[in-house]
Design an enzyme around this catalytic site. Structure first.
Site, mmCIF file in Angstrom:
data_model
loop_
_atom_site.group_PDB
_atom_site.id
_atom_site.type_symbol
_atom_site.label_atom_id
_atom_site.label_comp_id
_atom_site.label_asym_id
_atom_site.label_seq_id
_atom_site.Cartn_x
_atom_site.Cartn_y
_atom_site.Cartn_z
ATOM 1 N N LYS A 55 -57.792 28.406 45.585
ATOM 2 C CA LYS A 55 -59.138 27.960 45.230
ATOM 3 C C LYS A 55 -60.130 28.339 46.319
ATOM 4 C CE LYS A 55 -60.612 24.301 46.723
ATOM 5 N NZ LYS A 55 -60.955 22.969 47.252
ATOM 6 N N SER A 81 -63.260 20.308 50.212
ATOM 7 C CA SER A 81 -63.552 21.732 50.380
ATOM 8 C C SER A 81 -64.103 22.263 49.064
ATOM 9 C CB SER A 81 -62.282 22.499 50.776
ATOM 10 O OG SER A 81 -61.833 22.109 52.043
ATOM 11 N N LYS A 101 -65.785 26.175 56.604
ATOM 12 C CA LYS A 101 -64.436 25.847 56.121
ATOM 13 C C LYS A 101 -63.826 27.036 55.384
ATOM 14 C CE LYS A 101 -60.685 23.754 55.027
ATOM 15 N NZ LYS A 101 -60.550 22.501 54.284
#
Length: 302
Positions: A242, A100, A174
């Protein structure tokens, strides 16, 4: 691209998600070479038939499909380019990045790999360790449709793949997935506190609303974690943060205001700053309890 019968796969990054994904590929009869920065995390895969490599360059030798499952864009950059792995790839190889990372980084990697005659698919996944082990991951693939279609046999052991658009589209999807996950975790946690404050059982509340409009995988899995107060990762909160930081950066790029995402991002930022970055993201409950001075707020059992 080589034919299915000649596939050789290299899997770079065998941590919480990478290891079970590599096991699924091995169980499907695909030859897999594995590498991890901490070799100890790759060694157990040898018993399942994997070849161990001491470096990324060694891992990709002779491979036609390269998987990366690394912590962030910097780690992918380091493994593919700083360590010289890209130069070691044969023309016609496909790199499937299931990490990711930020969409602009994925686009940059695709462009640079194309210069080596290598195709790139950004294919982040959702479903967590449970989905990785069961082969039920949701795979969001960005890149050339024909390349993605040609990889059906490789994706099949891992889960359901959907081509969502050109390079970078997998990563933006995502991030949107992570928005929903984070906001829903926050909603379930706040609801848990509300029902307890009103004299109801958290466990029975969860049971009562299962199957209704509030049903979700978050309620099923993370709601149970909250009831049992078990917050071992899973998905570490630092990685959830993150992703939320990446969402904020993209929102700024697109001039979007995302107030719900902003609120939950601030909550995760505070939770990680308190030293809980390695706890599962469902552990956000602990932070919300703390700011509400609820009984149990100091209980961060894992």
């Amino acid at each position: 691209m080589t034919g299915t019968e000649n596939r050789q796969i290299a899997f770079l990054g065998t941590g919480l998600m990478g290891a079970p994904m590599a096991r699924r590929l091995l169980a499907a009869g695909l030859p897999v070479t594995v590498w991890n920065r901490d070799l100890g995390k790759a060694e157990p895969l040898a018993a399942a038939g994997a070849r161990l490599a001491k470096s990324p360059e060694d891992a990709v030798a002779g491979a036609s499909v390269i998987f990366t499952m690394l912590s962030d864009g910097s780690a992918v950059e380091d493994v593919l380019f700083t360590k010289g792995t890209a130069e070691a790839l044969a023309k016609g190889t496909v790199v499937i990045d299931t990490s990711s990372i930020a969409p602009p980084i994925a686009k940059d990697h695709a462009k640079r790999l194309a210069g080596h005659g290598v195709a790139h698919v950004d294919a982040p996944v959702s479903g967590g360790v449970v989905g990785a082990e069961a082969g039920t991951l949701a795979i969001m693939a960005g890149g050339d449709a024909d390349v993605i279609e040609s990889l059906a046999d490789v994706f099949a052991p891992l889960g359901r793949v959907t081509h969502v658009g050109p390079s970078g589209a997998g990563q933006i999807c995502k991030l949107a997935n992570q928005q929903i996950v984070a906001i829903t975790i926050g909603a379930v946690a706040e609801a848990m506190m509300l029902v307890e404050a009103g004299g109801a059982s958290r466990e029975k509340f969860r049971e009562a609303i299962r199957g209704g409009f509030a049903e979700s995988r978050i309620l099923e899995l993370h709601g149970q974690r909250m009831v049992e107060r078990r917050f071992e990762p899973g998905g570490p909160s630092r990685l959830q943060l993150k992703d939320l930081n990446a969402v904020a950066a993209m929102a700024e790029t697109f001039s979007l205001e995302l107030p719900l995402t902003s609120d939950v991002r601030q909550a995760f930022d505070a939770f990680v700053a308190e030293g809980h970055g390695e706890l599962d993201h469902s552990g956000l409950l602990l932070h919300l309890e703390k700011i509400n001075h609820r009984k149990g707020a100091a209980d961060d059992r894992v």
